[in-house]
Design an enzyme around this catalytic site. Structure first.
Site, short mmCIF file in Angstrom:
data_model
loop_
_atom_site.label_atom_id
_atom_site.label_comp_id
_atom_site.label_asym_id
_atom_site.label_seq_id
_atom_site.Cartn_x
_atom_site.Cartn_y
_atom_site.Cartn_z
N GLU A 166 0.84 -1.21 0.00
CA GLU A 166 0.00 0.00 0.00
C GLU A 166 0.87 1.25 0.00
O GLU A 166 0.59 2.22 -0.72
CB GLU A 166 -0.91 0.00 1.22
CG GLU A 166 -1.76 1.24 1.38
CD GLU A 166 -2.24 1.43 2.81
OE1 GLU A 166 -2.64 2.56 3.13
OE2 GLU A 166 -2.21 0.47 3.59
N ASP A 210 0.77 3.90 -3.14
CA ASP A 210 0.41 5.31 -2.97
C ASP A 210 1.34 6.21 -3.78
O ASP A 210 0.90 7.12 -4.49
CB ASP A 210 0.46 5.67 -1.49
CG ASP A 210 0.18 7.15 -1.25
OD1 ASP A 210 -0.95 7.58 -1.47
OD2 ASP A 210 1.12 7.86 -0.84
N ASP A 253 -7.24 1.09 0.31
CA ASP A 253 -5.90 0.60 0.62
C ASP A 253 -5.53 -0.59 -0.27
O ASP A 253 -4.39 -0.69 -0.74
CB ASP A 253 -5.81 0.17 2.09
CG ASP A 253 -5.85 1.35 3.04
OD1 ASP A 253 -5.72 2.50 2.58
OD2 ASP A 253 -6.01 1.12 4.26
N GLU A 312 -4.55 0.48 -3.75
CA GLU A 312 -3.17 0.98 -3.77
C GLU A 312 -2.18 -0.18 -3.73
O GLU A 312 -1.18 -0.18 -4.47
CB GLU A 312 -2.93 1.90 -2.58
CG GLU A 312 -3.65 3.24 -2.68
CD GLU A 312 -3.41 4.12 -1.48
OE1 GLU A 312 -3.47 5.36 -1.63
OE2 GLU A 312 -3.18 3.59 -0.37
#
Length: 232
Positions: free
Chosen positions: A43, A47, A116, A119
Site C-alpha cells: 500500500e 500510494d 488501501d 493501492e
C-alpha cells in the site's frame, strides 16, 4: 473468486501470485493466520506509484488546466473516496482476505480497506507486470472512471470558491474550526467535523477523514447557504 481469472479480465496474466496474495491480505487475516505479511507495505509503494502515474495522466490529458487545478485534481483522484468507488465498481471486495471479526463487520465494503487494497494491488501489478501492465490496469479502472464519470466537473475547490465570493462581497474574518474528532480504532482513522465561521457566526459544517476534506465539505455547505436566495 479466483485471483488469476479476475485479472485476466484486465489482460493481466499474473507471474508472481504471492505478490497479489500479499496485496489482498488485511492485517486482521494475517494476525489470525500468523502470517508475516499484509498489504500495508505494498500500500505504501502503491500510494507513491499512483501519485506519479495520475500526475502523468492528468498532465497529458488535460492540457488546459493550470498547475493549481492539476494539483487539486490529482488530490481528488488519489483520495480514499475515489479509490473506494473504483474498487467497489470492479468488485474488489470479493478478493480481500479478512479476519473473522473484520469479515463479520463487512470489512469488504469499508472505504478505507478497499482504497488501501487498490493501492496495494497497484504496487503488485507494477512489480509483477512493469509499466505496461500498470498502465493497462489503471486505464481500465481508475482512469476509465475519471473519463466516463462527471468526475472532472464534480471536483471543485470549494475553499477557494468561498474565499473568492467573500472577497467580491468585501467580507472577511473567515475561520475553519475543528468541532470534533472521532477515532475509529478498527480502521485506524479519524473523522473530523469542521465548521466554517464568518465574523464569529457558524455558516457551514463538514466531515471528512482528513482535515482538508472536512474543510472542503464545510466550505461547500457554507456556499450552498450563502447562494440560497433569501425570501422577501
Amino acid at each position: 473468486m479466483n485471483i488469476k481469472n479476475f485479472f485476466e479480465k484486465y489482460n493481466i496474466k499474473i507471474n508472481n501470485e504471492k505478490l497479489f496474495n500479499e496485496a489482498l491480505t488485511h492485517n486482521s487475516y494475517a494476525n489470525e493466520h500468523k502470517l508475516k505479511y499484509s498489504y500495508q507495505r505494498l500500500e505504501f509503494l502503491g500510494d507513491a506509484i499512483l501519485q506519479m502515474y495520475v500526475s502523468r495522466f492528468l498532465f497529458f490529458n488535460y492540457s488546459k488546466l493550470s498547475e493549481g487545478e492539476l494539483t487539486r485534481l490529482r488530490a481528488s483522484t488519489v483520495r480514499e473516496e475515489t479509490l473506494f468507488r473504483v474498487a467497489k465498481d470492479i468488485n474488489l471486495g470479493a478478493l480481500v482476505k479478512l479476519g473473522h471479526g473484520e469479515y463479520i463487520t463487512k470489512g469488504y465494503e469499508k472505504p478505507s480497506i478497499l482504497a488501501d487494497v487498490f493501492e496495494a494491488l497497484t504496487a503488485a501489478i507494477y512489480l509483477d507486470q512493469k509499466e505496461d501492465g500498470l498502465v493497462t490496469w489503471l486505464g481500465q479502472t481508475l482512469f476509465k472512471y475519471i473519463k466516463d464519470s462527471n468526475f472532472i466537473n464534480d471536483t471543485k475547490d470549494f475553499k477557494s470558491e468561498l474565499q473568492e465570493l467573500l472577497q467580491s462581497e468585501k467580507r472577511s474574518d473567515l475561520k475553519y474550526i475543528i468541532e470534533k474528532e472521532d477515532f475509529f480504532a478498527n480502521e485506524n482513522k479519524i473523522l473530523y467535523t469542521v465548521s466554517v465561521n464568518l465574523n464569529g457566526q457558524k455558516f457551514g459544517v463538514g466531515k471528512g477523514f482528513s482535515k482538508q476534506e472536512a474543510e472542503q465539505n464545510a466550505a461547500s455547505d457554507c456556499l450552498s447557504k450563502l447562494k440560497k436566495p433569501t425570501s422577501n
